[in-house]
Structures are given as structure tokens and as C-alpha cells.
Design an enzyme around this catalytic site. Structure first.
Site, PDB file in Angstrom:
ATOM      1  N   HIS A  37       0.820  -1.219   0.000  1.00 49.11           N
ATOM      2  CA  HIS A  37       0.000   0.000   0.000  1.00 49.11           C
ATOM      3  C   HIS A  37       0.851   1.264   0.000  1.00 49.11           C
ATOM      4  CE1 HIS A  37       0.132  -0.294   4.537  1.00 49.11           C
ATOM      5  NE2 HIS A  37       0.058   1.014   4.461  1.00 49.11           N
TER       6      HIS A  37
ATOM      7  N   ASP B 108       1.226  -7.737   2.206  1.00 49.75           N
ATOM      8  CA  ASP B 108       1.296  -6.294   1.953  1.00 49.75           C
ATOM      9  C   ASP B 108       2.750  -5.818   1.775  1.00 49.75           C
ATOM     10  OD1 ASP B 108       0.863  -3.580   1.802  1.00 49.75           O
ATOM     11  OD2 ASP B 108      -0.555  -3.513   3.469  1.00 49.75           O
TER      12      ASP B 108
ATOM     13  N   SER C  20       3.963   2.237   8.314  1.00 45.84           N
ATOM     14  CA  SER C  20       3.712   1.249   7.263  1.00 45.84           C
ATOM     15  C   SER C  20       4.993   0.949   6.507  1.00 45.84           C
ATOM     16  CB  SER C  20       2.685   1.786   6.276  1.00 45.84           C
ATOM     17  OG  SER C  20       1.421   1.709   6.830  1.00 45.84           O
TER      18      SER C  20
HETATM   19  N1  ARG Z   1      -4.460   0.310   7.359  1.00 48.77           N
HETATM   20  C1  ARG Z   1      -3.198   0.336   6.693  1.00 48.77           C
HETATM   21  C2  ARG Z   1      -2.387   1.508   7.155  1.00 48.77           C
HETATM   22  O1  ARG Z   1      -2.895   2.563   7.429  1.00 48.77           O
HETATM   23  C3  ARG Z   1      -3.339   0.455   5.225  1.00 48.77           C
HETATM   24  C4  ARG Z   1      -3.841  -0.747   4.584  1.00 48.77           C
HETATM   25  C5  ARG Z   1      -4.115  -0.558   3.119  1.00 48.77           C
HETATM   26  N2  ARG Z   1      -5.048  -1.558   2.710  1.00 48.77           N
HETATM   27  C6  ARG Z   1      -6.329  -1.297   2.368  1.00 48.77           C
HETATM   28  N3  ARG Z   1      -7.129  -2.298   2.205  1.00 48.77           N
HETATM   29  N4  ARG Z   1      -6.770  -0.085   2.182  1.00 48.77           N
HETATM   30  O2  ARG Z   1      -1.178   1.449   7.191  1.00 48.77           O
END
Ligand code: ARG
Length: 722
Positions: free
Chosen positions: A93, A229, A657
Site C-alpha cells: 500500500h 502487503d 507502514s
Molecule cells: N491500514 C493500513 C495503514 O494505514 C493500510 C492498509 C491498506 N489496505 C487497504 N485495504 N486499504 O497502514
């Protein structure tokens, strides 16, 4: 009976307040720590917990250390260097935007994945940079030394900024480095950070979206989780290893440090630390600030996000090309749409406002002691006064900011200001501006889809004009709403016909023959600029309240620390490099997870989630085939299963992330990518029982690269210990 009751109550208050007054004192695994203070604050604790390194091996100014393998990835994420040739591992992401940009419906790397078979296959996105951390230092006394107690907040900013400019100049190595001076503890401390940025960063590989974003928005922020991811990039430099603009002559960077990968796997209570760039936390936020977010700001944020998302999605689902244009923006908005609703729910459920209010009652008692009252007596009342005055404004501003964040067209129309400057400029200045403006225009028309932009703008104006009235609408919108029966369809359709921002030809013609009043008179520029102006506007009364609030907040944070001289405090996250340590830690058993311990998930679980016609839970055929053959190579766990994700109790937030999860020797065991919804209040108050980091197991990452991607060239670059 009576005395007893009184007695109990007193003891209760004493105990209760001891806990809550000091709830910013770090406990157990809470804390996002500065690398330069590890020795002083954390080493004893970390060594006891399983760290085998010295503080100097993590952060050293003179020798290569772990910090040299950590990068901030494109300003908002974290990545780590994992080979001697500058290979960068980050989240899928985090690479998403670049991957989407490099994709076309015919060569769709988002959908089908991509693996460069050699360096010539690595792809350069328009703009992508990584930032290395060189060093930091404390400049608190120097910064505070230029201030005095009678300065207004505005004056304070001016004086501080002058000092910042000097510190930047002294430390930028003659232009080699970027220097950033940042305030901490609400402006009670200041540190500067020296960075080196590399701008030639190329795309190396990614699994299919069905692996990299498996579970989509349904599973986002949730455990049990099964998402691969991750994505891979490479940093390029000139032949001397210096940062350089893209050139085919650039070579892979030889980093000072890269991470060794450990395939032994994790078990409950294993030491785990994470280095990265957490974006924002508000752990010192006063009760009424939280109340404002829960009741006013976040509900508006959530509603306006959804409005934007729905109007993108209906076109994205119809056309692969439109899908690629909007995928990244959609994901970004959807991510915080779910996060903010999660925060509303968690803060409400845990009664955080009540807890913080009790803390403030206690603080206020301390503040009103004879020796403190002069300085701290008004702190709480000034804080509360400001929030009381700004609740409706917070609601308004959130509708407006999501309007701009989802409407690319209205955001783009703000270029009208530069067009005006361009029209009024002399020929030399015009030449300079021409390139910038052409780029902005081209990139807008490459990425926007007119029908979606029209619908987004209509829907957002309808929403804003009906919901932000408590504060008062921007007058231009109020007038238009009145003239159009609160429905902006006709108005927007007309404006789109008249505006030059809907036509590349008209804009290019403008650049040929500029005319300032045509830019400022454009209906979309007019609308956009007046709305922005309205949200910036502050009455004199509000300016005073804001000034008093900023000062009070700073004194509040200072006073909380002063009233607890033995405390060990850490500053809020603000996109500076931090270390957090903890351990692999299960959540209570969950029947949705069929793993033996609820601290990991397996490929079995992932395959079970597969749904043929569900875009969020469709799992690539190649993964299912390998699963059927149980072809896990050296990446299987000793117990035979293929691990996918695991949980630790590290203290992270957005911005972390892509951060590396490291064992006690500093070897890479995973990749942090998410938090869990039940602890979504974590940005305001750390929850020792519930807060978890969701990580991608490094064995799954390597298995995907080798077995699914067949990219042995990448595996061969890595240093792996079994
Ligand atoms: N919740 C994750 C973060 O803020 C991002 C994940 C992205 N995936 C998604 N399905 N939108 O780091």
C-alpha cells in the site's frame, strides 16, 4: 459505615488519579522512542526483553548502524534496505501509487503483479524518493533561548523560524542534506534532523493486488489477517553514490547498511522492535479535543469520505482505466474513512473523554496550588474555552477538507492563483512558471475522469451545504444553495461548461495568451478560493482564544511532566524516526483464526477466505496452486504450515507502514503494515491490553517472491540466515 465509604472513596480517588495523572508515562510496550536517547531511556529494559545489540549498533553518528538501513519512503511511509545493491522493501500500500501510475489496462501491474527479471526491467515512476536519516541533535535551549514570556504565539513562530533557518544553514552540508527542525512535547523541546534524499527510486516488484491487498477494505485494520502487503523498489545514485536526478547512467546505491533476513519464525513473547516514521499521535490531547473529534470532526470526515468514495467507485467498477486512475486516491480515503469510524467507536467505548477529564481535574488541582497558579492556573479553562468555540468549525472544516481531498477538479482549480501570477509576470518569470504549470495541467488531465469529477463535486457540495451550516457556510456556497434549491447539479454542470479547468485546450490557450482576470474570474477558481478563504477566516475573538489555547496546551504538557519528575516520557509521533520495542503477542483466541495460537495466520486460512467473484477476497490462482502442492520450500514453519501474518504489541501508527520488524539481533523477521480496529483509540491513548501491530511474516514475503514471482534474481541478492 459512613466513614468507611468516605475512606474508600478517598483511597479510590488516590489510586485512580495516580494512574491517570501519569498516563503519558510509558508502560511496558508503549512508547515511540528517539534513537539518540536509547542508552538513557531504554537499553536496560530492551536488553532484559531480548535485545542483543548495543545502542551504538542501532544509532551511531560515526559508524554504520541499523538506522542507515531505514528510509522514509516517499514522505509518508517507511522502507528498509535489504541488499548491498540498494533494494528497498516496503508495503504494497506504500508502493501502490507508483505501481498504479506505471500500470495500463494492458500492462496492469496492480492487478497482475510484476517482477523485474534484471535491473534493466526496473521501472521509474514520475516521482518517488527515499530519505536516509543522518543524525539528530537537541536544540531546545537554543530555540527556547530566543523566546520570552510576553510573546504572542504568532511572534513566537516568527522568532523560532528565524532560528530554524540558521540551524538549517549550519547543518545542511552546503546543500547536501535536508535539515528539519521540529518541536516536541507541544513546543517544549526542539530537535533537528539531518536527512539525505535520493530521488531516483525504481519499481522492482510486487505481488498481485489479490495478494498485496488481500481482504481489501473489509479486512483493513482487522485481525485475523492474511495480506501479503509488500512491494520492492531500488535506490539509484550517481557513480559516486550521491543522490541524482534520474539518468540511465545512475547505478544501484551501495548503502552503508542493509538488513539480514532471518527465517527462523516467531513465537509468543519473542522480542520484536520496529524502526520507522510514525506520522501522528495525540497522546497528550486534552479531553475536550477528543470530544470535539468524536462528536464533530470525525463524523464529518467519515461521511464526506464515503461520499467521495461512492462517487469514484461507481465509475471505477465500470472501466479498468478509470479504476487505475482512482485506485490510489480511493484507497487513501478508504483507509482513513475506516480508521476514523474505528476511532469514534473505540474512544466512545473506552470512555476516553471521561478518563482524560479526570486527569485534568487532578492536573487543575496541582495547577492551582499557590506555587503553580500564576503559571498554570488558566491552563485548563483556556483549553476548554477554545474547544468550546471551535466545535462547529471543526465539523465545517472537515466537510470542506474532504471535499477538496476527494474533488481533484476543485483542488486543481486552485491553480488559478498561479495562472494569475503567470499572467502578471514578466517574460523571464513566465518562462519559469510555464513548465510547472504545464506539468500540473498534464498531470491533472492524465489522472482525472470528467464524469467522476462532476459527480464528486455535486455530491460534496450538496453534502457540505446541508451539513456544515452550524458554523456558517462559505457565503458563495450559501448564496448558490439558496438560488438552486440546495441542489448543485445545475450549477456544477454550468460551471463545468464555463470553466477553463475542465479543458486542457482552453488552459493551453490561456498559457499562450494569458489574462489575469480570466483566471481569477473562472467560476471554479472563484468557488474553490472562496471556500478555502472561508475556512481560514478567524474572528478576532477566535484568534485570541487560539493564541491562549496554544500557550495553554504547551503549559499543560510541560506541567504534566513537571508534576511527575520521575516519569519517563516520549513525544508524540510527528514523522520523525522512532524505535518501538515489545514482543510477539497473541490476542485472545478468536474462532475466525484457525491457527493454533492467535498471534499468527497461515496460508490455510488465506485460502479458506478466497471467494471467486469477490474483488476483495479473490486469491490468485497461482497461490492456490502452490498451496495445493504444499510447495513452501524453505519458508514453511517448523510445524509445517506456511505463515502469512503475525502480531506484536509494538507501538506504531500510520507512517510506520513498511517498517521492519527486527529480532534481538537486528535481523528482519517481518514487515509492519497495520493496526487492529479494537485499539483504534491508540493514537490518543495507548491500550496495553489491546493494541497490536499486524506484520507480514518475512517468510511469506520471500516465498511469494520466489515461488509465485519466480524472481530468483531478487532472492539471490538477499542475505538470509536460516
Ligand atoms: N491500514 C493500513 C495503514 O494505514 C493500510 C492498509 C491498506 N489496505 C487497504 N485495504 N486499504 O497502514
Amino acid at each position: 459505615m459512613k466513614t468507611n465509604l468516605k475512606m474508600n472513596k478517598k483511597i479510590y480517588i488516590l489510586l485512580f488519579s495516580a494512574v491517570i495523572l501519569f498516563n503519558n508515562v510509558a508502560k511496558a510496550d508503549e512508547g515511540m522512542w528517539f534513537l539518540m536517547f536509547l542508552e538513557k531511556n531504554n537499553m536496560r529494559d530492551m536488553s532484559k526483553a531480548g535485545l542483543k545489540l548495543t545502542a551504538e549498533e542501532i544509532y551511531s553518528i560515526n559508524n554504520s548502524s541499523l538506522k542507515d538501513a531505514i528510509v522514509q519512503f516517499n514522505g509518508g511511509c517507511t522502507g528498509e534496505i535489504i541488499s548491498k545493491d540498494g533494494l528497498v522493501l516496503t508495503n504494497h500500500h506504500c508502493g501502490y501509487d507508483a505501481i498504479a501510475e506505471l500500470s495500463t489496462p494492458e500492462k496492469n501491474y496492480l492487478k497482475d503483479g510484476y517482477w523485474a527479471t534484471d535491473k534493466s526491467q526496473e521501472l521509474k515512476p514520475r516521482s518517488l524518493f527515499v530519505r536516509f536519516f543522518v543524525r539528530m541533535d537537541n536544540v531546545t535551549s537554543r530555540m527556547l533561548g530566543v523566546l520570552n514570556d510576553t510573546m504572542t504565539e504568532a511572534r513566537r513562530d516568527i522568532v523560532l523560524n528565524q532560528e530554524v533557518a540558521k540551524i538549517q544553514k549550519e547543518n545542511d552540508g552546503g546543500g547536501k542534506y535536508t535539515v528539519s527542525v521540529r518541536g516536541f512535547f507541544q513546543g517544549n523541546e526542539y530537535y533537528y534532523f539531518v536527512y539525505q534524499d535520493y530521488k531516483d527510486v525504481r519499481f522492482v516488484g510486487t505481488p498481485t493486488e489479490s495478494v498485496g491487498k488481500f481482504g481489501g477494505d473489509v479486512d483493513n485494520w482487522e485481525w485475523p489477517r492474511h495480506t501479503g502487503d509488500f512491494s520492492l523498489f531500488r535506490v539509484y545514485a550517481d557513480k559516486d553514490g550521491n543522490p541524482a536526478e534520474y539518468s540511465k547512467d545512475n547505478v544501484p546505491l551501495k548503502p552503508k547498511k542493509f538488513l539480514t533476513i532471518n527465517l527462523q519464525g516467531v513465537k509468543e513473547n519473542d522480542f520484536a522492535m520496529i524502526l520507522g516514521y510514525p506520522g501522528r499521535t495525540n497522546r497528550w490531547m486534552p479531553a475536550q479535543g477528543i470530544e470535539q473529534n468524536v462528536k464533530f470532526a470525525y463524523p464529518a470526515w467519515v461521511e464526506a469520505s464515503k461520499t467521495g468514495m461512492d462517487n469514484m467507485k461507481k465509475y471505477m467498477d465500470k472501466d479498468a482505466n478509470v479504476n487505475l486512475k482512482y485506485a490510489s486516491q480511493y484507497a487513501r480515503i478508504a483507509n482513513y474513512w475506516k480508521n476514523r469510524q474505528g476511532m469514534i467507536d473505540a474512544l466512545t467505548k473506552h470512555e476516553t473523554v471521561k478518563l482524560k477529564t479526570a486527569q485534568e481535574v487532578k492536573f487543575n488541582a496541582w495547577a492551582n496550588k499557590k506555587e503553580n497558579v500564576g503559571k498554570y492556573g488558566n491552563v485548563i479553562s483556556n483549553i476548554n474555552k477554545y474547544y468550546g468555540m471551535t466545535n462547529e468549525k471543526a465539523r465545517h472544516d472537515n466537510y470542506l477538507s474532504l471535499l477538496f481531498r476527494s474533488s481533484n477538479l476543485l483542488t486543481f482549480a486552485m491553480v488559478g492563483k498561479q495562472l494569475e501570477t503567470y499572467a502578471n509576470a514578466d517574460t523571464t518569470k513566465r518562462k519559469e512558471l510555464l513548465l510547472v504549470l504545464k506539468n500540473a495541467i498534464n498531470s491533472y488531465f492524465e489522472t482525472a475522469y470528467a464524469p467522476a469529477e462532476r459527480d464528486i463535486l455535486i455530491a460534496q457540495l450538496n453534502l457540505y451545504s446541508s451539513k456544515a451550516t452550524g458554523h456558517g457556510l462559505a457565503p458563495i456556497v450559501a448564496d448558490l444553495a439558496k438560488a438552486n434549491n440546495n441542489n448543485f447539479t445545475n450549477y456544477v454542470n454550468n460551471a463545468l461548461t464555463l470553466s477553463m479547468f475542465t479543458s486542457k485546450e482552453r488552459l493551453m490557450a490561456f498559457l499562450e495568451l494569458p489574462n489575469a482576470s480570466m483566471a481569477t474570474g473562472d467560476p471554479l477558481y472563484n468557488l474553490a478560493s472562496k471556500m478555502a478563504e472561508h475556512s481560514r477566516f478567524k474572528s478576532e475573538e477566535l484568534k485570541t482564544a487560539e493564541n491562549d489555547y496554544l500557550k495553554a496546551y504547551r503549559l499543560f504538557v510541560e506541567g504534566l511532566q513537571k508534576s511527575n519528575p520521575k516519569g519517563k516520557f516520549y513525544p508524540d509521533a510527528n514523522s520523525t524516526l522512532r524505535l518501538t520495542y515489545g514482543k510477539v503477542r497473541a490476542l485472545p483466541a478468536d474462532k475466525r483464526n484457525d491457527a493454533k495460537v492467535n498471534n499468527y495466520t497461515t496460508l490455510d486460512g488465506m485460502v479458506k477466505k478466497h471467494k471467486e467473484n469477490d474483488p476483495e477476497f479473490f486469491l490468485s490462482q497461482s497461490v492456490r496452486d502452490l498451496y495445493a502442492k504444499k510447495d513452501y520450500g524453505r519458508y514453511a514453519d517448523k510445524a509445517g504450515y506456511m505463515p502469512v501474518n503475525f502480531l506484536t504489541d509494538n507501538d506504531i501508527t500510520g507512517g510506520n507502514s513498511g517498517s521492519p520488524v527486527l529480532n534481538g539481533k537486528g535481523e528482519l523477521i517481518g514487515l509492519a503494515f497495520d493496526g487492529n480496529i479494537e485499539a483504534m483509540a491508540g493514537d490518543v491513548i495507548f491500550d496495553n491490553k489491546l493494541q497490536r501491530t499486524i506484520n507480514c511474516d518475512i517468510r511469506f514475503v520471500l516465498w511469494t517472491i520466489e515461488k509465485i514471482g519466480g524472481a530468483n534474481n531478487i532472492i539471490n541478492e538477499l542475505t538470509i540466515v536460516q
